[in-house]
Design an enzyme around this catalytic site. Structure first.
Site, mmCIF file in Angstrom:
data_model
loop_
_atom_site.group_PDB
_atom_site.id
_atom_site.type_symbol
_atom_site.label_atom_id
_atom_site.label_comp_id
_atom_site.label_asym_id
_atom_site.label_seq_id
_atom_site.Cartn_x
_atom_site.Cartn_y
_atom_site.Cartn_z
ATOM 1 N N GLU A 153 76.560 74.606 72.015
ATOM 2 C CA GLU A 153 77.986 74.738 72.404
ATOM 3 C C GLU A 153 78.810 75.401 71.298
ATOM 4 O O GLU A 153 79.939 75.008 71.022
ATOM 5 C CB GLU A 153 78.593 73.390 72.794
ATOM 6 C CG GLU A 153 78.083 72.807 74.094
ATOM 7 C CD GLU A 153 78.022 73.794 75.243
ATOM 8 O OE1 GLU A 153 78.776 74.803 75.234
ATOM 9 O OE2 GLU A 153 77.220 73.588 76.166
HETATM 10 C C1 LIG Z 1 68.131 72.319 72.819
HETATM 11 C C2 LIG Z 1 69.064 73.457 73.160
HETATM 12 C C3 LIG Z 1 69.742 73.452 74.355
HETATM 13 C C4 LIG Z 1 70.597 74.511 74.680
HETATM 14 N N1 LIG Z 1 71.229 74.509 75.891
HETATM 15 C C5 LIG Z 1 71.987 75.560 76.258
HETATM 16 C C6 LIG Z 1 72.602 75.626 77.567
HETATM 17 O O1 LIG Z 1 72.425 74.711 78.380
HETATM 18 N N2 LIG Z 1 73.354 76.698 77.883
HETATM 19 C C7 LIG Z 1 73.535 77.724 76.991
HETATM 20 O O2 LIG Z 1 74.235 78.696 77.330
HETATM 21 N N3 LIG Z 1 72.988 77.687 75.754
HETATM 22 C C8 LIG Z 1 72.208 76.654 75.369
HETATM 23 N N4 LIG Z 1 71.623 76.629 74.123
HETATM 24 C C9 LIG Z 1 71.853 77.778 73.233
HETATM 25 C C10 LIG Z 1 72.847 77.441 72.126
HETATM 26 O O3 LIG Z 1 74.155 77.455 72.643
HETATM 27 C C11 LIG Z 1 72.658 78.458 70.996
HETATM 28 O O4 LIG Z 1 71.417 78.171 70.359
HETATM 29 C C12 LIG Z 1 73.795 78.394 69.997
HETATM 30 O O5 LIG Z 1 75.008 78.842 70.553
HETATM 31 C C13 LIG Z 1 73.509 79.252 68.741
HETATM 32 O O6 LIG Z 1 73.181 80.553 69.113
HETATM 33 P P1 LIG Z 1 71.835 81.198 68.533
HETATM 34 O O7 LIG Z 1 70.710 80.213 68.709
HETATM 35 O O8 LIG Z 1 71.682 82.553 69.138
HETATM 36 O O9 LIG Z 1 72.100 81.298 66.976
HETATM 37 P P2 LIG Z 1 72.740 82.520 66.210
HETATM 38 O O10 LIG Z 1 73.955 83.013 66.937
HETATM 39 O O11 LIG Z 1 71.664 83.495 65.896
HETATM 40 O O12 LIG Z 1 73.230 81.773 64.893
HETATM 41 C C14 LIG Z 1 72.394 81.610 63.713
HETATM 42 C C15 LIG Z 1 73.290 81.249 62.556
HETATM 43 O O13 LIG Z 1 74.196 82.322 62.260
HETATM 44 C C16 LIG Z 1 75.551 81.903 62.328
HETATM 45 N N5 LIG Z 1 76.364 82.971 62.923
HETATM 46 C C17 LIG Z 1 76.112 83.667 64.054
HETATM 47 N N6 LIG Z 1 77.079 84.557 64.291
HETATM 48 C C18 LIG Z 1 77.976 84.439 63.300
HETATM 49 C C19 LIG Z 1 79.207 85.081 62.996
HETATM 50 N N7 LIG Z 1 79.732 86.027 63.789
HETATM 51 N N8 LIG Z 1 79.877 84.710 61.907
HETATM 52 C C20 LIG Z 1 79.380 83.744 61.113
HETATM 53 N N9 LIG Z 1 78.229 83.098 61.340
HETATM 54 C C21 LIG Z 1 77.522 83.430 62.432
HETATM 55 C C22 LIG Z 1 75.531 80.627 63.170
HETATM 56 O O14 LIG Z 1 76.591 79.767 62.833
HETATM 57 C C23 LIG Z 1 74.178 80.023 62.838
HETATM 58 O O15 LIG Z 1 74.237 79.225 61.684
HETATM 59 C C24 LIG Z 1 70.791 75.576 73.773
HETATM 60 C C25 LIG Z 1 70.115 75.541 72.541
HETATM 61 C C26 LIG Z 1 69.269 74.512 72.231
HETATM 62 C C27 LIG Z 1 68.551 74.536 70.882
#
Ligand SMILES: Cc1cc2nc3c(=O)[nH]c(=O)nc-3n(C[C@H](O)[C@H](O)[C@H](O)COP(=O)(O)OP(=O)(O)OC[C@H]3O[C@@H](n4cnc5c(N)ncnc54)[C@H](O)[C@@H]3O)c2cc1C
Length: 299
Positions: free
Chosen positions: A152
């Site tokens: 989220e």
């Molecule tokens: C168990 C689980 C359930 C989930 N369920 C859902 C669901 O039901 N629906 C759904 O839509 N998603 C779901 N997700 C996805 C979840 O919302 C994402 O994993 C989360 O938003 C982080 O995105 P990412 O994994 O692509 O990480 P990334 O965006 O790659 O982030 C990696 C790191 O980089 C940082 N970062 C990224 N962009 C920036 C920026 N612009 N500035 C500064 N820092 C940054 C982040 O803070 C983080 O520390 C789920 C994930 C998990 C693990």
């Protein structure tokens, strides 16, 4: 617009997941600390080894767990309250509560889920070696808590949202109105003449001054177009505003119910001082962060 409504509700719900894990970990740790016997404690009148709850260091862990959990809960409830007021409010009042809900949503999500992890980790610590063993459930809570700062919208993104979108609300004045409201709580403690608050009012004033200074600093950076420097301070700022607000909420609790004063005072005299270090990170930390960060980049 529909997506943001859903996302904001989901953020508050995930924040409550942090609160729930923290509360469960706290209850479990307090129960275990009253059963487990180790060492001698001068305050223990019984014979043999004392239940570990008698040791001040264990009490420190348990009180930290309890205080952080109550703060995360109060911030989340304040956010929910603001959402309800915004829904039924009209005109200026409705707009104010809408801004308040917007300001508190990243706190409710990020601070509460960070607290979930922190408190669950302390819960493992209170269990000692048993905390690492699956049958106590302490390690499972820690693992459950760890996802919530990620989904989220990661907590880093919540902090960026707070600084870049929420501090400018109402021409930058909404957050200062909120800080002024929190200051009235410190004043109320000072004038209440209720015993037991210790240095709560003075320490709360100091924390709110740290918050005020950091807020104005970040708002100036944004106004000067120095967004990167502001973003470097976003995560410590989110914890700073949450701890300062939480200190005021604990004090409000103490004013309403004397059984809550001891925990409020513990927080004000043991944990609230962290706001000073957080303010310094926000104001003095960006330059060295950006300089040292360059060494990480190879892509
Ligand atoms: C168990 C689980 C359930 C989930 N369920 C859902 C669901 O039901 N629906 C759904 O839509 N998603 C779901 N997700 C996805 C979840 O919302 C994402 O994993 C989360 O938003 C982080 O995105 P990412 O994994 O692509 O990480 P990334 O965006 O790659 O982030 C990696 C790191 O980089 C940082 N970062 C990224 N962009 C920036 C920026 N612009 N500035 C500064 N820092 C940054 C982040 O803070 C983080 O520390 C789920 C994930 C998990 C693990």
């Amino acid at each position: 617009a529909c997506m943001f409504t859903m996302m904001n509700n989901a953020r508050l719900a995930v924040g409550m997941q942090g609160v729930a894990v923290a509360e469960t970990a706290t209850q479990k740790a307090i129960a275990y600390a009253n059963e487990r016997r180790q060492g001698k404690a001068s305050a223990y009148a019984g014979s043999g080894m004392a239940p570990i709850v008698h040791h001040p260091d264990v009490q420190r862990n348990l009180l930290t767990m309890r205080a952080l959990t109550q703060i995360a809960r109060s911030i989340s409830y304040s956010c929910a309250h603001a959402l309800d007021r915004a829904r039924v409010g009209e005109g200026e009042a409705g707009a104010k509560w809408h801004d308040r809900a917007s300001l508190l949503t990243p706190l409710a999500k990020a601070f509460s889920t960070d607290v979930g992890v922190e408190v669950a980790s302390l819960g493992v610590q209170v269990h000692g070696g048993m905390g690492f063993i699956e049958e106590t459930g302490a390690a499972a809570l820690y693992r459950d808590a760890r996802i919530a700062p990620i989904y989220e919208g990661t907590n880093g993104i919540q902090a960026i949202d707070l600084v870049s979108r929420k501090l400018p609300l109402g021409g930058g004045e909404h957050v200062h109105g909120y800080i002024s409201e929190l200051k009235t709580v410190a004043d109320a403690v000072r004038t209440s003449n209720i015993e037991g608050f210790g240095r709560t009012a003075d320490n709360l004033d100091r924390a709110l001054a740290d918050l005020d200074e950091a807020t104005r600093f970040l708002q100036k950076l944004l106004a000067d177009g120095k967004a990167d420097a502001a973003m470097a301070g976003a995560t410590p700022y989110l914890r700073l505003i949450s701890l300062a607000a939480g200190g005021a909420y604990l004090a409000q609790g103490g004013l309403a119910d004397r059984s809550r004063i001891a925990l409020c005072r513990f927080f004000a005299e043991n944990l609230l001082g962290e706001t000073r270090a957080l303010k310094e990170r926000v104001i003095d930390g960006a330059e060295s962060l950006v300089a040292a960060g360059k060494a990480l980049i190879s892509a």
